[in-house]
Design an enzyme around this catalytic site. Structure first.
Site, PDB file in Angstrom:
ATOM      1  N   HIS A  96       0.853  -1.191   0.000  1.00  0.00           N
ATOM      2  CA  HIS A  96       0.000   0.000   0.000  1.00  0.00           C
ATOM      3  C   HIS A  96       0.887   1.238   0.000  1.00  0.00           C
ATOM      4  O   HIS A  96       1.954   1.247   0.620  1.00  0.00           O
ATOM      5  CB  HIS A  96      -0.921  -0.013   1.230  1.00  0.00           C
ATOM      6  CG  HIS A  96      -1.986   1.040   1.152  1.00  0.00           C
ATOM      7  ND1 HIS A  96      -1.737   2.357   1.442  1.00  0.00           N
ATOM      8  CD2 HIS A  96      -3.296   0.977   0.793  1.00  0.00           C
ATOM      9  CE1 HIS A  96      -2.857   3.058   1.261  1.00  0.00           C
ATOM     10  NE2 HIS A  96      -3.814   2.232   0.872  1.00  0.00           N
ATOM     11  N   GLU A 164      -3.857   1.942  -7.588  1.00  0.00           N
ATOM     12  CA  GLU A 164      -4.207   3.081  -6.738  1.00  0.00           C
ATOM     13  C   GLU A 164      -3.259   4.239  -7.009  1.00  0.00           C
ATOM     14  O   GLU A 164      -2.157   4.293  -6.443  1.00  0.00           O
ATOM     15  CB  GLU A 164      -4.073   2.693  -5.266  1.00  0.00           C
ATOM     16  CG  GLU A 164      -5.008   1.611  -4.820  1.00  0.00           C
ATOM     17  CD  GLU A 164      -5.275   1.746  -3.330  1.00  0.00           C
ATOM     18  OE1 GLU A 164      -6.400   2.104  -2.987  1.00  0.00           O
ATOM     19  OE2 GLU A 164      -4.348   1.555  -2.543  1.00  0.00           O
TER      20      GLU A 164
END
Ligand code: PGA
Length: 253
Positions: A96, A164
């Site tokens: 992430h 993302e």
């Protein structure tokens, strides 16, 4: 199959609130369509509670937000893949951008992918450019190439990828669905080069970054996007249920 991944980040702040959120999510997502896999990724400490409350519904898979890159050893503060697996965790977010911002390199991401797979966990690999300036396509390609290079085709069958763009996380403006799709097509192409067409087809590729009740619609409608990774909107049961309902009302789910 479509996917919604709920990334609760460093929330809720205490056990009572965590319990409240789990229960509210169960209530609010009762009518979620059967072709939708919801993977809830709470902080480590709420995982046993999440398992207790969420698992009996059979509607949710349990994910973690990170894991140690080493399978075992003296690593104070780290949580191993096998510990997660023994708690009923089936998925784990790897790479992430908020972990990468704390110093997680492509090499560490690769090590974590291998460790997760070694314990039978399905990694949710997050990739995305910091900015749209300069040669960001090459940046994205390097991130994906370096993560996938040591994976065997059989490993790839367990993989989920979340595209993302970092600039879209935590704001109000997501990427446009068309532009997100362009990046997703690039990711799909790289997985095809690496693993061949039939395996690449099985890898779900999701979009994440400012997916909110008011922004989710066009992503659901976009044929080439297999689902969404939701941060803030997943920490509020009402907002999360609206995201889930957007999939319920789509013909394709
Ligand atoms: P956000 O977070 O939905 O709050 O932008 C996305 C994420 O956790 O990557």
């Amino acid at each position: 199959m479509k996917y919604i991944i709920a990334n609760w980040k460093m929330a809720p702040a205490n056990k009572e609130r965590a319990e409240g959120l789990f229960n509210a999510i169960i209530q609010e997502t009762r009518s979620a369509p059967s072709g939708l896999q919801i993977i809830v990724c709470p902080p480590f400490v709420w995982i046993p509670l999440a398992r207790e409350i969420l698992s009996y519904t059979g509607r949710f898979a349990l994910g973690a937000q990170d894991l140690a890159m080493n399978a075992q050893g003296a690593f104070t503060g780290e949580i191993s893949a096998s510990m997660l697996a023994s708690l009923g965790v089936t998925h784990v977010i790897v790479g992430h951008s908020e972990r990468r911002a704390l110093g997680e390199s492509n090499d560490i991401v690769l090590a974590k992918l291998k460790t997760a797979l070694g314990s039978g966990l399905s990694p949710i690999l997050c990739v995305g450019e910091q900015t749209r300036e300069g040669d960001w396509h090459t940046f994205l390609r390097t991130q994906i190439d370096s993560a996938l290079m040591a994976l065997a085709p059989n490993d790839a069958k367990k993989l989920i990828v979340a595209y993302e763009p970092v600039w879209a996380i935590g704001g109000q403006e997501p990427d446009t669905p068309d532009s997100a799709l362009t990046s997703i097509i690039l990711i799909r192409k790289i997985t095809r080069e690496r693993f061949g067409d039939s395996i690449a087809r099985t890898i779900p590729i999701l979009y994440g970054g400012s997916v909110l009740p008011e922004t989710v619609g066009p992503f659901v409608a976009q044929e080439g996007i297999d689902g969404v990774l939701v941060g803030r909107a997943s920490m509020d049961a009402g907002a999360f249920s609206l995201v889930v309902r957007a999939f319920a009302s789509s013909d394709r789910s």
